[in-house]
Design an enzyme around this catalytic site. Structure first.
Site, short mmCIF file in Angstrom:
data_model
loop_
_atom_site.label_atom_id
_atom_site.label_comp_id
_atom_site.label_asym_id
_atom_site.label_seq_id
_atom_site.Cartn_x
_atom_site.Cartn_y
_atom_site.Cartn_z
N TYR A 61 0.82 -1.21 0.00
CA TYR A 61 0.00 0.00 0.00
C TYR A 61 0.85 1.26 0.00
O TYR A 61 0.57 2.21 -0.75
CB TYR A 61 -0.97 0.01 1.19
CG TYR A 61 -2.02 1.05 1.00
CD1 TYR A 61 -2.91 0.94 -0.07
CD2 TYR A 61 -2.10 2.16 1.82
CE1 TYR A 61 -3.86 1.92 -0.31
CE2 TYR A 61 -3.05 3.15 1.59
CZ TYR A 61 -3.92 3.02 0.53
OH TYR A 61 -4.84 3.99 0.29
N TYR A 167 -10.53 15.70 2.33
CA TYR A 167 -11.19 15.00 1.25
C TYR A 167 -12.62 15.50 1.32
O TYR A 167 -13.26 15.42 2.37
CB TYR A 167 -11.08 13.48 1.40
CG TYR A 167 -9.79 12.94 0.84
CD1 TYR A 167 -9.37 13.31 -0.43
CD2 TYR A 167 -8.99 12.07 1.57
CE1 TYR A 167 -8.18 12.82 -0.96
CE2 TYR A 167 -7.80 11.59 1.04
CZ TYR A 167 -7.41 11.97 -0.23
OH TYR A 167 -6.23 11.50 -0.74
N THR A 195 -7.34 18.32 -1.27
CA THR A 195 -6.76 17.41 -2.27
C THR A 195 -7.72 17.22 -3.43
O THR A 195 -8.90 16.88 -3.23
CB THR A 195 -6.39 16.07 -1.62
OG1 THR A 195 -5.42 16.33 -0.60
CG2 THR A 195 -5.79 15.10 -2.63
N HIS A 300 0.46 13.27 -6.42
CA HIS A 300 0.08 12.29 -5.40
C HIS A 300 1.09 11.15 -5.33
O HIS A 300 0.75 10.00 -5.06
CB HIS A 300 -1.32 11.75 -5.72
CG HIS A 300 -2.15 11.39 -4.53
ND1 HIS A 300 -3.16 12.20 -4.05
CD2 HIS A 300 -2.15 10.31 -3.72
CE1 HIS A 300 -3.74 11.61 -3.01
NE2 HIS A 300 -3.14 10.46 -2.78
N GLY A 333 8.03 12.26 -5.12
CA GLY A 333 9.34 11.72 -5.51
C GLY A 333 10.51 12.21 -4.69
O GLY A 333 11.64 11.81 -4.97
N VAL A 334 10.29 13.04 -3.69
CA VAL A 334 11.41 13.54 -2.88
C VAL A 334 11.91 12.42 -1.97
O VAL A 334 11.14 11.85 -1.19
CB VAL A 334 10.96 14.75 -2.02
CG1 VAL A 334 12.06 15.17 -1.06
CG2 VAL A 334 10.54 15.91 -2.92
N ARG A 355 6.27 9.19 1.31
CA ARG A 355 6.64 7.82 1.69
C ARG A 355 7.82 7.73 2.66
O ARG A 355 7.80 6.89 3.57
CB ARG A 355 6.90 6.99 0.44
CG ARG A 355 5.63 6.70 -0.37
CD ARG A 355 5.98 5.87 -1.59
NE ARG A 355 4.89 5.60 -2.51
CZ ARG A 355 4.52 6.40 -3.51
NH1 ARG A 355 5.14 7.56 -3.70
NH2 ARG A 355 3.55 6.05 -4.32
C1 LIG Z 1 0.17 5.45 1.95
C2 LIG Z 1 -0.16 6.81 1.39
C3 LIG Z 1 -1.35 7.41 1.74
C4 LIG Z 1 -1.66 8.68 1.27
N1 LIG Z 1 -2.81 9.29 1.69
C5 LIG Z 1 -3.09 10.54 1.28
C6 LIG Z 1 -4.21 11.23 1.79
O1 LIG Z 1 -4.96 10.72 2.60
N2 LIG Z 1 -4.44 12.49 1.34
C7 LIG Z 1 -3.63 13.11 0.41
O2 LIG Z 1 -3.86 14.26 0.03
N3 LIG Z 1 -2.53 12.48 -0.05
C8 LIG Z 1 -2.25 11.23 0.36
N4 LIG Z 1 -1.11 10.62 -0.09
C9 LIG Z 1 -0.20 11.34 -1.01
C10 LIG Z 1 0.83 12.17 -0.23
O3 LIG Z 1 0.22 13.23 0.44
C11 LIG Z 1 1.88 12.77 -1.17
O4 LIG Z 1 1.25 13.54 -2.18
C12 LIG Z 1 2.77 11.71 -1.84
O5 LIG Z 1 3.07 10.66 -0.95
C13 LIG Z 1 4.05 12.38 -2.30
O6 LIG Z 1 4.84 11.51 -3.00
P1 LIG Z 1 6.08 10.69 -2.38
O7 LIG Z 1 5.48 9.62 -1.54
O8 LIG Z 1 6.73 10.18 -3.61
O9 LIG Z 1 6.91 11.66 -1.58
C14 LIG Z 1 -0.78 9.35 0.38
C15 LIG Z 1 0.44 8.74 0.04
C16 LIG Z 1 0.77 7.50 0.55
C17 LIG Z 1 2.10 6.91 0.20
O1 LIG Z 2 -3.53 6.12 -0.80
C1 LIG Z 2 -3.63 7.32 -1.10
O2 LIG Z 2 -2.81 7.87 -1.86
C2 LIG Z 2 -4.71 8.12 -0.52
O3 LIG Z 2 -4.85 9.26 -0.88
C3 LIG Z 2 -5.63 7.51 0.46
C4 LIG Z 2 -6.98 7.66 0.31
C5 LIG Z 2 -7.83 7.05 1.23
C6 LIG Z 2 -7.34 6.34 2.27
C7 LIG Z 2 -6.00 6.23 2.44
C8 LIG Z 2 -5.13 6.81 1.53
#
Ligand SMILES: Cc1cc2nc3c(=O)[nH]c(=O)nc-3n(C[C@H](O)[C@H](O)[C@H](O)COP(=O)(O)O)c2cc1C
Ligand SMILES: O=C(O)C(=O)c1ccccc1
Length: 407
Positions: A61, A167, A195, A300, A333-334, A355
């Site tokens: 995930y 959201y 978002t 994202h 990507g950072v 991440r």
């Molecule tokens: C497991 C996971 C869950 C995420 N959940 C959300 C979220 O709930 N809301 C949101 O705006 N972005 C979510 N994101 C995106 C992050 O906010 C972010 O845009 C993204 O991780 C950046 O990229 P990077 O992981 O390559 O640094 C999620 C990312 C991951 C990896």
């Molecule tokens: O996984 C995601 O990127 C994300 O935005 C998200 C959305 C709902 C629940 C958990 C993460």
């Protein structure tokens, strides 16, 4: 580090005691006494260490990206297309890492990206991450898909800087949106991050588990609870599966809002509003016209649209177009300190870490998150220092410190 830098470390002119830069030193000193470093400083190894700790589902995930992972690949490649130019014998001071956005000065130009369902990575989940954020003076952005409530995360974050990521329920559920916003405001969240790029249709998602792993905000929301009870004649505790699924449909309705709806958020939120997921100059200009205060140039982390453009590739043109009208935040990507420097040089004022901090959380909870933040900041500091860059302001950190190396 030289003793000259060490004396600067104690300078009281900078709010934070510069822990990240002392940290590596402390770990190395401990190493001399035979203590093993708790976690490697090598940012490329955190993902593998997290994998060892996580179930296949949870690791999949966080690591996962959309489709054939092309967008994610493009994000990574985009950073490699730029090289940082060094500069020697510059009598530079210890770099000043402070950045000012929305009229507020932050100690460092990074924040923690909103990430949902964090308890699938560590029992401490969002509260552990929010504690680490306060300790390291890094803003924490709470996801609507969190496993801990708005209020509990605020408590864990204490005096930290916290922002709320929405959201956004459809207009028929405006009362729930208003409830979420007013709870966030009351709990001290200062910036609203909306978002725009998430579509969860057909995706595997721990979000709809019947426990509160990703639905804590809904289950703790008085308006959602009342509406559920009116509709089903029973409280959510008596049918958690339905309640989780319906909450998922509430915040991910599968139909999107229009630009005209931004006004509603502005009427119900009196702090800065930031739109997350902008990837074109046209959308960035629309955001500026709407009168929001900032954007996150983000795809994202490549988790939504496959075959997409790299977020870093579009950053310079967006910064050129709206950098004077909007605060520009960047993510996707950072992975290391040099990446932070490149994004700032290309026009961002702040960079979100996604991440990597989740890998830290998986490896060692709150301590692991702190380790990742400190390592990234230490690495970033060194990157600037070796280029003789004295601050993160665009005056010092700009495109002149980069060279294209992809021809
Ligand atoms: C497991 C996971 C869950 C995420 N959940 C959300 C979220 O709930 N809301 C949101 O705006 N972005 C979510 N994101 C995106 C992050 O906010 C972010 O845009 C993204 O991780 C950046 O990229 P990077 O992981 O390559 O640094 C999620 C990312 C991951 C990896
Ligand atoms: O996984 C995601 O990127 C994300 O935005 C998200 C959305 C709902 C629940 C958990 C993460």
């Amino acid at each position: 580090m030289s003793s000259g830098q060490d004396s600067k470390l104690d300078s009281s002119s900078i709010a934070h005691p510069l822990a990240p830069f002392k940290y590596e030193n402390e770990v190395y000193q401990a190493g001399l006494k035979g203590e093993k470093p708790p976690i490697t400083f090598n940012c490329l190894e955190w993902e593998g260490l997290a994998k060892e700790q996580l179930s296949a589902d949870s690791y999949g995930y966080v690591w996962g990206s959309a489709g054939a992972r092309e967008t994610d690949d493009n994000n990574k490649k985009a950073f490699k297309k730029w090289g940082i130019v060094p500069s020697r014998l510059v009598k530079s001071d210890f770099p000043d890492l402070r950045t000012t956005l929305f009229g507020e000065t932050f100690d460092y130009p990074i924040a923690m990206a909103p990430v949902g369902v964090q308890r699938i990575f560590h029992p401490g989940g969002e509260t552990a991450s929010a504690k680490a954020a306060e300790q390291e003076h890094v803003p924490y952005i709470l996801s609507t898909a969190s496993a801990a409530s708005i209020e509990d995360v605020a408590k864990a974050n204490g005096n930290g800087s916290r922002w709320y990521q929405l959201y956004w329920p459809l207009n028929e559920n405006n009362d729930i949106t208003v409830s979420l916003l007013s709870r966030a405001k009351a709990a001290g969240y200062k910036v609203l991050v909306v978002t725009l790029d998430t579509d969860l249709n057909n995706a595997y998602n721990p979000f709809i588990r019947p426990d509160d792993i990703g639905v804590a905000l809904g289950f703790s929301d008085p308006v959602y609870r009342r509406k559920f009870e009116e509709k089903h004649g029973k409280p959510i505790e008596e049918d958690m599966g339905t309640a989780a699924t319906e909450w998922a449909h509430t915040v991910f309705p599968g139909v999107s809002h229009g630009w005209e709806d931004i006004k509603f958020l502005q009427e119900h939120w009196d702090g800065p509003i930031v739109l997350k997921g902008i990837q074109t100059v046209a959308d960035a200009k629309r955001a500026a016209e709407c009168g929001v205060q900032g954007i996150v140039v983000s795809n994202h982390g490549g988790r939504q649209q496959d075959g997409g453009i790299a977020s870093l590739d579009v950053l310079p043109e967006i910064a050129d177009a709206v950098g004077h009208d909007l605060e520009i935040i960047f993510d996707s990507g950072v992975r290391c300190g040099a990446d932070i420097a490149k994004a700032l040089a290309l026009g961002a004022k702040m960079v979100l870490i996604g991440r990597p901090y989740i890998y830290g959380l998986a490896i060692q909870g709150e301590h692991g998150v702190r380790h990742v933040l400190k390592s990234l900041l230490g690495d970033f500091n060194l990157t600037l220092h070796l280029s003789g860059i004295s601050s993160v302001s665009a005056k010092h950190l700009n495109r002149s410190v980069l060279r294209r190396i992809d021809n």
